[in-house]
Each structure stands twice: as structure tokens, then as C-alpha cells.
Design a protein around this motif. Sequence first.
Motif, short mmCIF file in Angstrom:
data_model
loop_
_atom_site.label_atom_id
_atom_site.label_comp_id
_atom_site.label_asym_id
_atom_site.label_seq_id
_atom_site.Cartn_x
_atom_site.Cartn_y
_atom_site.Cartn_z
N PRO A 20 0.84 -1.20 0.00
CA PRO A 20 0.00 0.00 0.00
C PRO A 20 0.88 1.26 0.00
N LEU A 21 0.32 2.31 -0.54
CA LEU A 21 1.06 3.57 -0.59
C LEU A 21 1.04 4.22 0.79
N SER A 22 2.20 4.59 1.20
CA SER A 22 2.30 5.30 2.47
C SER A 22 2.25 6.80 2.19
N PHE A 23 2.03 7.56 3.21
CA PHE A 23 2.02 9.00 3.07
C PHE A 23 3.34 9.48 2.49
N GLU A 24 4.45 8.92 2.94
CA GLU A 24 5.78 9.33 2.48
C GLU A 24 5.97 9.02 1.00
N LYS A 25 5.50 7.87 0.55
CA LYS A 25 5.63 7.52 -0.86
C LYS A 25 4.82 8.49 -1.73
N VAL A 26 3.64 8.80 -1.31
CA VAL A 26 2.79 9.72 -2.06
C VAL A 26 3.42 11.11 -2.08
N ARG A 27 3.94 11.54 -0.94
CA ARG A 27 4.60 12.84 -0.87
C ARG A 27 5.78 12.89 -1.83
N LEU A 28 6.59 11.84 -1.87
CA LEU A 28 7.74 11.81 -2.77
C LEU A 28 7.30 11.80 -4.24
N MET A 29 6.24 11.10 -4.53
CA MET A 29 5.74 11.08 -5.90
C MET A 29 5.24 12.47 -6.32
N PHE A 30 4.55 13.16 -5.41
CA PHE A 30 4.11 14.51 -5.70
C PHE A 30 5.29 15.45 -5.89
N LYS A 31 6.30 15.29 -5.08
CA LYS A 31 7.49 16.12 -5.18
C LYS A 31 8.18 15.91 -6.53
#
Length: 90
Positions: A20-31
Amino acid sequence: MTSSSKSKTSPSDNTNTDSPLSFEKVRLMFKETDKKFQETDRVVSEKFKETDKKLNKLERLFTSQWGKLVESLVEGDIVTLLKPERNKHY
């Protein structure tokens, strides 16, 4: 492949699609996406500037050439050639 021979990858390459996507993974993808958008904006802006310069150059060339054409037509007595009484046979 050994760990020393692995190439560097971006954060999105390291995400496992099974987990599952973690908050950190999503944040890095957005960055990462934001960086790509910024780069795209920079490239598009440069292209617009280049295009604008070319259009301005063409406009100046056309304007100056148009002026020369009109001057040469007037000097060449084009006014007399275009008078209605001179072209009655058409």
C-alpha cells in the motif's frame, strides 16, 4: 546483479505496487511530479521566447520589405498604370 552495480533510481521506481502507498511515498511522488512540471514550464518558456524572437524578426523583415515594395511601385509609376481609363480594355 549486485547491490554495488545497481543504478540510482527515483523514489517512484522504488515503490512496490504490491504494498500500500504510504504518506511518504505519495509525498515523494508529488514532489517528483512537481519537479517535472517545473522543468516542463522552464522548457516551454524558453521555446516561447525563441518563437517570439523569430516572429518579431519576421515581422520587422516583412514590414521593411513591404515598405520597399510600396516605394518601388510608386517610383515605378504604378499609379498611372492602375488608372481606370488606362485599363478600359479589360
